[in-house]
Design an enzyme around this catalytic site. Structure first.
Site, PDB file in Angstrom:
ATOM      1  N   SER A 293      33.229  61.759   2.142  1.00 61.22           N
ATOM      2  CA  SER A 293      32.305  60.981   1.321  1.00 61.22           C
ATOM      3  C   SER A 293      31.504  61.911   0.431  1.00 61.22           C
ATOM      4  O   SER A 293      31.331  63.093   0.727  1.00 61.22           O
ATOM      5  CB  SER A 293      31.347  60.193   2.211  1.00 61.22           C
ATOM      6  OG  SER A 293      30.521  61.076   2.958  1.00 61.22           O
ATOM      7  N   LYS A 294      31.010  61.353  -0.661  1.00 61.20           N
ATOM      8  CA  LYS A 294      30.275  62.156  -1.640  1.00 61.20           C
ATOM      9  C   LYS A 294      28.963  62.690  -1.077  1.00 61.20           C
ATOM     10  O   LYS A 294      28.417  63.666  -1.600  1.00 61.20           O
ATOM     11  CB  LYS A 294      29.999  61.326  -2.896  1.00 61.20           C
ATOM     12  CG  LYS A 294      29.123  60.106  -2.678  1.00 61.20           C
ATOM     13  CD  LYS A 294      29.054  59.246  -3.926  1.00 61.20           C
ATOM     14  CE  LYS A 294      28.191  58.013  -3.714  1.00 61.20           C
ATOM     15  NZ  LYS A 294      28.194  57.124  -4.886  1.00 61.20           N
TER      16      LYS A 294
END
Length: 565
Positions: free
Chosen positions: A254-255
């Site tokens: 995930s970012k």
């Protein structure tokens, strides 16, 4: 295989091109090329609320950068176009009508408020699914009356209430899915646009896709897709579900925990061959040689020679940035010949010059000043003292939260211009309990590693958004959970200074004992003492902050070792 193999990658243009898109594209490209087939790029842009007009261009540019050429797509055309779902609406509406007519789907007239209430009640009663199928039993007369009254509706798939879907996955073997665990999925929204499920199946059929290679998160959707194929009377493609890329804690990449944008890796100077090599290692292994060694550095062409889906790993690989930088990317750079190295380096630096000229040219007195102003762009690690972010009576906990929140806001800032960035930063500063001056100083340190850079908005606009946001998150991690405000900070400062003075006195005594304090040395001692005291203070502050930030150091070291495995 008698029928020509056709694979596809179908990214959604809702942001920067994702490493996961490149990862899945690589294996679809590899499978098609291995079997002499075709590889298609299709843009799934039916999510109009999140649609980003620049995203499609960036996706195609990123795939081109990786040299994953495609045979059909929105930029090339082909016999199965158009290749944007927003331009294929008539296909989906026709397909939905076909399902309504053969009894495999029904119109749902439930209002959004009712659906929300039903979802909440079913969740409370721990019942499966979010919809109670209230419209599934409407008579033809009731449906006609609702239509005549102008009621809006969606089209839902009529999922069998019993039985199961069984399919063979090329990577995972036989998979069984009970129909009782499948909701009556919406196929056509009230605005006439299809959901992912209907558009995906219709497009794959019309584009003659033979093999769907995608991430394992879509396994649950595959049962819905097979039910759709059965409802249409179409033969489904073969499915292969790749393991998900994961963070060090094994959560889905995930970012918030890893730079996910391909543009980030292009901007920091990773060679495209190195990126493909690394992505291949995430889900696949090269056959061992006669000595039992497994090759880890290989070209796309070498991989193609031995490619086999049977070598795909089932467990989720950890997206290890250290390995990408040092083991893979570093190897590719060191393997370049002098001429190619010179060419690639010039190309890399040349990409930045046009971005930076507008605001650096007016600040330079000599060309030697260019690197002084621009060095923050090229650094892998900024190397600033984290204590610089928490100055005065600033709450580290509050600032860490502010930096995380700013990173979230910047991730969604469109377009990526200094004007838009400036709006976001000033808005964040207004919301912060920290003074504007200290907030901007902390952001500047986090992004550039110094408090003396060109204007912050211009500096940030030059850098890809994932570089900026990952630096803000790194800074937040360094200071999160450690609050040095008021008396606590003064006490720590006093302890640091006292310890630094003690160490300095010991060094000075050592110099005197060794008769090094001659006239020449003494004349410089004052300056040396000030410099040394400053360095010791900074060092000890960092050490003490690390100590207070993670007091259970034994557990931290154990955790680090586990993550490295």
């Amino acid at each position: 295989m008698t029928k020509q193999v056709v694979t596809r990658i179908a990214p959604s243009p809702t942001g920067d091109p994702h490493v996961g898109t490149a990862y899945i594209a690589l294996f679809n490209w590899m499978f098609a090329r291995k079997h002499g087939g075709r590889f298609i790029v299709r843009i799934e842009d039916t999510d109009r609320a999140r649609y980003d007009p620049d995203s499609e261009r960036m996706i195609l540019e990123a795939l081109s950068w990786l040299d994953l050429d495609w045979d059909e797509g929105p930029d090339k055309g082909g016999p199965n176009g158009p290749y944007r779902q927003s331009e294929r609406t008539e296909h989906y509406q026709k397909a939905a009508t076909q399902l309504l007519e053969n009894g495999s789907a029904y119109r749902c007239f439930c209002a959004a408020e009712r659906l929300e209430a039903v979802r909440a009640q079913r969740a409370k009663e721990k019942l499966f699914g979010g919809y109670d199928r209230a419209c599934r039993g409407l008579s033809a007369e009731e449906v006609e009356k609702n239509l005549a009254d102008g009621k809006s509706f969606t089209v839902r798939l009529k999922v069998p209430v019993d039985g199961e879907v069984v399919f063979s996955d090329l990577i995972r073997g036989q998979i069984r899915w009970s129909n009782r665990e499948t909701d009556d999925q919406i196929l056509l929204k009230s605005d006439g646009f299809p959901t992912y499920h209907l558009a995906n199946v219709v497009d794959d059929h019309l584009m003659e896709i033979t093999h769907v290679i995608r991430a394992e998160e879509w396994i649950a959707s595959t049962s819905k897709h097979i039910l759709l194929y059965q409802a249409f009377g179409w033969k489904p493609p073969e499915f292969a579900h790749m393991p998900l890329l994961r963070n060090a804690d094994k959560s889905k990449i995930s970012k918030r925990k890893n730079p996910c944008s391909l543009l980030f890796y292009q901007d920091i100077g990773v060679l495209p061959g190195a990126m493909l090599n690394f992505l291949a290692l995430q889900g696949w292994s090269f056959p061992k040689d006669d000595a039992g060694n497994e090759k880890e550095i290989f070209s796309k062409e070498e991989m193609l020679e031995v490619f086999d889906l049977g070598r795909v790993k089932k467990s989720g690989p950890v997206f290890d940035l250290v390995k990408l930088r040092r083991a893979v990317s570093g190897h590719y750079i060191r393997a370049l010949g002098p001429a190619e190295y010179d060419k690639k380096l010039r190309e890399y630096i040349g990409r930045w010059i046009p971005r930076m000229t507008p605001f650096l040219q007016t600040r330079m007195d000599t060309f030697g000043d260019w690197l002084q102003y621009a060095d923050f762009i090229f650094k892998s690690e900024l190397g600033y003292d984290a204590s610089a972010l928490v100055s005065g009576d600033v709450s580290a906990k509050a600032l860490a939260a502010d930096l995380d929140s700013l990173a979230d806001e910047l991730m969604n800032a469109r377009p990526w211009t200094k004007e838009r960035i400036s709006e976001v930063i000033y808005s964040a500063a207004e919301k912060s309990a920290i003074s504007r001056k200290k907030f901007f100083t902390a952001v500047r340190y986090a992004v550039t590693g110094t408090d003396k850079s060109p204007p912050l908005d211009e500096s940030m606009a030059c850098v890809e958004r994932f570089v900026v946001t990952s630096r803000l998150r790194d800074a937040s991690k360094q200071i999160a959970g450690f609050d040095l405000s008021g008396d606590a900070k003064k006490a720590l400062d006093d302890n640091v200074k006292a310890k630094a003075e003690e160490l300095l006195a010991g060094i000075e005594n050592d110099l005197t004992t060794k008769n090094l304090a001659d006239e020449k040395t003494l004349s410089k001692q004052k300056k040396m003492r000030e410099d040394l005291l400053r360095k010791l203070t900074a060092f000890l502050t960092g050490e003490l902050k690390a100590y207070f930030h993670e007091p259970d150091r034994n557990n931290r070291q154990k955790s680090d070792c586990q993550n490295s495995e």
